[in-house]
Scaffold this motif. Structure first.
Motif, PDB file in Angstrom:
ATOM      1  N   PHE A 110      20.423  -5.720  -3.992  1.00  0.00           N
ATOM      2  CA  PHE A 110      19.351  -4.760  -3.722  1.00  0.00           C
ATOM      3  C   PHE A 110      18.203  -5.557  -3.138  1.00  0.00           C
ATOM      4  N   THR A 111      17.932  -5.364  -1.859  1.00  0.00           N
ATOM      5  CA  THR A 111      16.881  -6.131  -1.174  1.00  0.00           C
ATOM      6  C   THR A 111      16.002  -5.177  -0.380  1.00  0.00           C
ATOM      7  N   ARG A 112      14.710  -5.244  -0.621  1.00  0.00           N
ATOM      8  CA  ARG A 112      13.738  -4.432   0.115  1.00  0.00           C
ATOM      9  C   ARG A 112      12.500  -5.279   0.398  1.00  0.00           C
ATOM     10  N   LYS A 113      11.782  -4.941   1.464  1.00  0.00           N
ATOM     11  CA  LYS A 113      10.465  -5.539   1.648  1.00  0.00           C
ATOM     12  C   LYS A 113       9.547  -5.027   0.550  1.00  0.00           C
ATOM     13  N   LYS A 114       8.559  -5.849   0.144  1.00  0.00           N
ATOM     14  CA  LYS A 114       7.717  -5.497  -1.002  1.00  0.00           C
ATOM     15  C   LYS A 114       6.244  -5.463  -0.625  1.00  0.00           C
ATOM     16  N   LEU A 115       5.520  -4.579  -1.301  1.00  0.00           N
ATOM     17  CA  LEU A 115       4.056  -4.549  -1.228  1.00  0.00           C
ATOM     18  C   LEU A 115       3.516  -4.378  -2.641  1.00  0.00           C
ATOM     19  N   CYS A 116       2.520  -5.140  -2.970  1.00  0.00           N
ATOM     20  CA  CYS A 116       1.913  -5.063  -4.304  1.00  0.00           C
ATOM     21  C   CYS A 116       0.536  -4.415  -4.209  1.00  0.00           C
ATOM     22  N   THR A 117       0.352  -3.297  -4.902  1.00  0.00           N
ATOM     23  CA  THR A 117      -0.946  -2.608  -4.839  1.00  0.00           C
ATOM     24  C   THR A 117      -2.036  -3.361  -5.605  1.00  0.00           C
ATOM     25  N   VAL A 118      -1.651  -4.248  -6.510  1.00  0.00           N
ATOM     26  CA  VAL A 118      -2.670  -5.107  -7.149  1.00  0.00           C
ATOM     27  C   VAL A 118      -3.267  -6.035  -6.098  1.00  0.00           C
ATOM     28  N   ARG A 119      -2.381  -6.728  -5.352  1.00  0.00           N
ATOM     29  CA  ARG A 119      -2.865  -7.679  -4.350  1.00  0.00           C
ATOM     30  C   ARG A 119      -3.584  -6.964  -3.197  1.00  0.00           C
ATOM     31  N   LEU A 120      -3.063  -5.823  -2.788  1.00  0.00           N
ATOM     32  CA  LEU A 120      -3.747  -5.059  -1.742  1.00  0.00           C
ATOM     33  C   LEU A 120      -5.127  -4.612  -2.202  1.00  0.00           C
ATOM     34  N   SER A 121      -5.230  -4.184  -3.459  1.00  0.00           N
ATOM     35  CA  SER A 121      -6.522  -3.727  -3.986  1.00  0.00           C
ATOM     36  C   SER A 121      -7.514  -4.884  -4.049  1.00  0.00           C
ATOM     37  N   ARG A 122      -7.054  -6.049  -4.455  1.00  0.00           N
ATOM     38  CA  ARG A 122      -7.956  -7.212  -4.511  1.00  0.00           C
ATOM     39  C   ARG A 122      -8.481  -7.555  -3.123  1.00  0.00           C
ATOM     40  N   LYS A 123      -7.648  -7.330  -2.117  1.00  0.00           N
ATOM     41  CA  LYS A 123      -8.052  -7.635  -0.737  1.00  0.00           C
ATOM     42  C   LYS A 123      -8.965  -6.562  -0.162  1.00  0.00           C
ATOM     43  N   LEU A 124      -8.618  -5.296  -0.392  1.00  0.00           N
ATOM     44  CA  LEU A 124      -9.339  -4.198   0.262  1.00  0.00           C
ATOM     45  C   LEU A 124     -10.459  -3.608  -0.591  1.00  0.00           C
ATOM     46  N   ILE A 125     -10.389  -3.825  -1.931  1.00  0.00           N
ATOM     47  CA  ILE A 125     -11.466  -3.356  -2.831  1.00  0.00           C
ATOM     48  C   ILE A 125     -11.902  -4.555  -3.685  1.00  0.00           C
ATOM     49  N   PRO A 126     -12.527  -5.538  -3.084  1.00  0.00           N
ATOM     50  CA  PRO A 126     -12.862  -6.765  -3.819  1.00  0.00           C
ATOM     51  C   PRO A 126     -13.980  -6.550  -4.835  1.00  0.00           C
ATOM     52  N   GLY A 127     -14.049  -7.459  -5.794  1.00  0.00           N
ATOM     53  CA  GLY A 127     -15.190  -7.490  -6.709  1.00  0.00           C
ATOM     54  C   GLY A 127     -15.072  -6.669  -7.963  1.00  0.00           C
ATOM     55  N   LEU A 128     -13.938  -6.018  -8.200  1.00  0.00           N
ATOM     56  CA  LEU A 128     -13.788  -5.233  -9.428  1.00  0.00           C
ATOM     57  C   LEU A 128     -13.526  -6.154 -10.623  1.00  0.00           C
ATOM     58  N   PHE A 129     -13.901  -5.689 -11.804  1.00  0.00           N
ATOM     59  CA  PHE A 129     -13.737  -6.503 -13.018  1.00  0.00           C
ATOM     60  C   PHE A 129     -12.267  -6.663 -13.368  1.00  0.00           C
ATOM     61  N   SER A 130     -11.486  -5.602 -13.188  1.00  0.00           N
ATOM     62  CA  SER A 130     -10.071  -5.648 -13.534  1.00  0.00           C
ATOM     63  C   SER A 130      -9.270  -4.851 -12.515  1.00  0.00           C
ATOM     64  N   TYR A 131      -8.044  -5.324 -12.263  1.00  0.00           N
ATOM     65  CA  TYR A 131      -7.154  -4.629 -11.327  1.00  0.00           C
ATOM     66  C   TYR A 131      -5.912  -4.088 -12.033  1.00  0.00           C
ATOM     67  N   SER A 132      -5.981  -3.961 -13.358  1.00  0.00           N
ATOM     68  CA  SER A 132      -4.908  -3.257 -14.058  1.00  0.00           C
ATOM     69  C   SER A 132      -4.954  -1.799 -13.614  1.00  0.00           C
TER      70      SER A 132
END
Length: 466
Positions: A110-132
């Motif tokens: 099972f192989t798919r390209k991946k995207l992580c919304t934690v990492r995307l959020s850190r990049k596009l919505i920086p400065g938040l206290f937590s990304y849980s």
């Protein structure tokens, strides 16, 4: 990105680490661009007991899953539903690896390209206290209902992903994350790619730190950047958990592997990082000690202690201490009885060492015998060499050194090539004092066995005070 398909996924599991996790529930929302096309959700019978702590967290128990389909019964549907789509999840490596392991257990890839919304959020919505997911949704007003159930978490992740797509108007960030040579999908969620790119490709130590900047792992490497990357490609549960708790990486270059080993040992001993194996050292050390008995004879014996004292000689197992004691007894014509090689005898009768000159039966004077014992003790102390190991420095105009004083690791340092070193004392201004331990002894002994003494400078006299 309008024509690209994304499968936003959340899974619930039985717990027990990456390799032991079994699926209990999965939800997949299929998007084309930001438009929702379809949804797939199902409970899954994991064919194992659900731990109580998982039930208390998710509400999923054994009774609920009793009639649910097993994974092999839904595998085709999941594969077909996600075909041609990018696998999107909050903390994607967890969901992706659990699902891939389920397919692997069936003998399927099972192989798919991946995207992580934690990492995307850190990049596009920086400065938040937590990304849980919970705190992130609260921060940017995303409704999160039915928390810790696959459908509730997936629905919230879909809204989050749609907002991230809106923020990335030109699609540049997503394109960079999906680039074939991008390593963003491999990185843990809380670690920036810039931190990895800034790592040197030279020998040294690296420190994984949590969000409080506490050291949670210390490692050594010939190539720091390459070794750090290897942690994130490793799919073992311990490595995954290490990645999840790592927010920062620090490093210290050494120029050579010997110093890297010594510094790694020092950090582990002082900081007790939670992901390092505890350094195991012998419970006791064995030392050749001496004392005067009632007749005034200087006796030699093996003393066992938990501390490293400044004795005539220190060994990390009893057999080595015994071997040295026998050697002294034989070389200096000492009495096996008074070297504690025999006990409960009136005079010595050792099976091999037979060159005692009679102190035990009175035919040799105590004074003459003690003089031989003192000579033996002096010979032991003389064997405790003082020397420096020269190694490569952190750059071509620098040299590293490790200093051993009277048989014990004393410290290390770096000296510029232009500095003239003529004797032992000249190293003092550049020396960083360190503690001698069982592990530093093992590291240095191993180095000398492998490398020999080509890089060793010996000193007959110790010119350094202390």
């Amino acid at each position: 990105m309008k024509d690209r398909k994304f499968a936003v996924i959340d899974v619930e599991t039985t717990g027990g680490g990456i390799s032991g996790n079994r699926l209990t529930e999965i939800c997949i929302v299929l998007l084309q661009g930001s438009e929702i096309l379809d949804k797939y959700t199902t409970l899954i019978n994991p064919e194992k007991i659900i731990p109580n702590y998982i039930t208390s967290l998710t509400g999923i128990d054994n009774e609920l899953l009793e009639d649910a389909p097993k994974f092999h019964e839904v595998a085709d549907a999941i594969e077909e539903f996600t075909k041609g789509a990018v696998f999107v999840a909050h903390n994607v490596n967890f969901d992706y690896n659990v699902l891939r392991n389920e397919f692997k257990a069936l003998g399927r890839n099972f192989t798919r390209k991946k995207l992580c919304t934690v990492r995307l959020s850190r990049k596009l919505i920086p400065g938040l206290f937590s990304y849980s997911l919970g705190k992130l949704c609260s921060s940017i007003n995303i409704p999160l209902n039915n928390r810790h159930r696959a459908e509730g978490d997936t629905d919230a992740t879909v809204i989050l992903f749609q907002r991230l797509l809106d923020l990335d108007e030109g699609g540049e960030v997503l394109s960079s994350f999906l680039h074939p040579h991008s390593k963003n999908a491999t990185l843990p969620p809380h670690l920036s790619a810039e931190q990895i790119e800034d790592l040197p490709e030279t020998p040294g130590i690296y420190l994984f730190k949590d969000k409080q900047h506490e050291i949670i792992y210390a490692g050594k490497a010939k190539n720091i950047k390459k070794r750090v990357w290897s942690h994130f490609y490793d799919k073992k549960t311990k490595e995954y958990q290490l990645g999840q708790e790592t927010s920062y990486i620090d490093f210290e270059t050494t120029g050579n592997e010997l110093l890297a080993l010594l510094l790694e040992s020092d950090y582990i001993r002082k900081k007790y990082p939670k992901f390092n194996r505890a350094q195991k050292r012998p419970t006791y050390t064995y030392q050749i000690i001496n004392y005067r008995n009632q007749r005034g004879i200087i006796q030699l014996a093996i003393g066992r202690t938990k501390q490293i004292h400044d004795s005539a000689a220190t060994f990390y197992n009893r057999a080595l201490a015994q071997e040295m004691l026998e050697k002294l007894c034989e070389n200096f014509n000492l009495c096996p009885k008074y070297c504690t090689l025999q006990s409960n005898v009136s005079q010595c009768s050792h099976y091999r060492i037979r060159n005692c000159e009679g102190v035990c039966d009175g035919s040799e004077s105590v004074e003459d015998y003690n003089a031989k014992v003192e000579a033996a003790i002096t010979s032991l102390k003389n064997e405790k060499e003082t020397y420096v190991i020269k190694e490569k420095g952190r750059h071509k105009d620098e040299q590293a050194f490790v200093l051993i004083k009277e048989g014990r690791y004393y410290g290390y340092g770096f000296v510029d090539a232009e500095v003239q070193i003529q004797n032992f004392h000249d190293y003092e201004p550049f020396l960083k004092l360190q503690e001698s331990t069982f592990h530093t002894h093992q590291i240095i002994s191993s180095y000398l066995r492998k490398k020999g003494t080509d890089n060793v400078i010996r000193f007959n006299e110790v010119l350094m005070a202390g």
